[in-house]
Write an enzyme that holds these catalytic residues in place. Structure first.
Site: not given
Ligand code: PGA
Length: 253
Positions: A9-11, A95, A97, A167, A173, A213, A234-235
């Site tokens: 997930n490149w956000k 998600h 967010e 999640e 994050g 994470s 994500g990251g």
């Molecule tokens: P993260 O994000 O790996 O940076 O914690 C995961 C996500 O939000 O899908």
């Protein structure tokens, strides 16, 4: 047997050029991956460019959101059929967010999920508790409530197409990953819920990803848990090396 899925997930990161280069790197290395399905979910404005790079490879294209209406006067929104037009295979829905920053509700996620399924997209439906909810002992109630709301009204056939991503909000994050045991406990609960609401076949089929994470050094321990069928990353998905470091964790499972 559930085939693991590792989805990046490149956000709202990367320039167009960086997205294309990352997609090229992932496409090049994807041929060596036999143990898992791979997906990348770039920002929607880069879907077309990234899709062109990975076309013909085993890497699936995913979007990070969609709207439930098919078309019309909805300024700024993107419909599921537009994602199909761009040859997306997956769409991340609900998600945390989007739920917590942009106010998306279970009802919104439910409408989007139903439309995505009608269009043949694979929805990756996200659920997860906040730190306050976990500390109050409400994790199971929150997660099962989000599932009940976000996945309401789906037939057993439809449910089998859905990917669930657990999640925990406190792990996204933050570098604070859930322990494999904490994650496995929720995943096992979710699978029991699917068995109760549907049947054993549905429970055995649905892939439940962990997200929050995930990094190369913790991936294998998480992915070796019985009920963890992959990761939403994500990251660590923003660099090909760390993305494939996580994919390698499947091999260790
Ligand atoms: P993260 O994000 O790996 O940076 O914690 C995961 C996500 O939000 O899908």
């Amino acid at each position: 047997m559930r085939r693991p899925l590792i989805a990046g997930n490149w956000k709202m990161h990367l320039t167009r050029q960086e997205a294309v280069v990352l997609a090229q790197q992932i496409a090049q290395r994807s041929g060596d991956t036999t143990t898992a399905d791979l997906a990348i979910c770039p920002p929607s404005v880069y879907l077309d460019a990234v899709g062109a790079v990975i076309r013909g490879t085993d890497v699936g294209l995913g979007a990070q959101n969609m709207y439930f209406e098919p078309n019309g006067a909805f300024t700024g929104e993107i419909s599921g059929s537009m994602l199909v037009d761009l040859q997306c295979r997956y769409v991340i829905l609900g998600h945390s967010e989007r739920r917590h920053i942009l106010g998306e509700t279970d009802e919104d996620v439910n409408r989007k999920t139903a439309v995505a399924l009608e269009l043949g997209l694979v929805p990756i439906v996200c659920v997860g508790e906040t730190l306050a909810e976990r500390e109050a002992g409400k994790t199971a109630a929150v997660v099962s409530g989000q599932c009940a709301g976000s996945l309401a009204g789906l037939s057993a056939e439809q449910m089998q197409q859905v990917v669930i991503a657990y999640e925990p909000v406190w792990a996204i994050g933050t570098g604070k990953v859930a322990t494999p045991e904490q994650a496995e406990a929720v995943h096992a609960d979710l699978r029991r819920l699917l068995e109760t609401r549907y049947n054993a076949a549905v429970a055995e089929t649905v892939r439940i990803l962990y997200g929050g994470s995930v990094k190369p050094d913790n991936a294998a321990a998480l992915l070796s848990q019985k009920n963890i069928d992959g990761a939403l990353v994500g990251g660590a998905a923003l660099k090909a090396d760390s993305f494939f470091g996580i994919v390698a964790g499947v091999g260790d499972a």
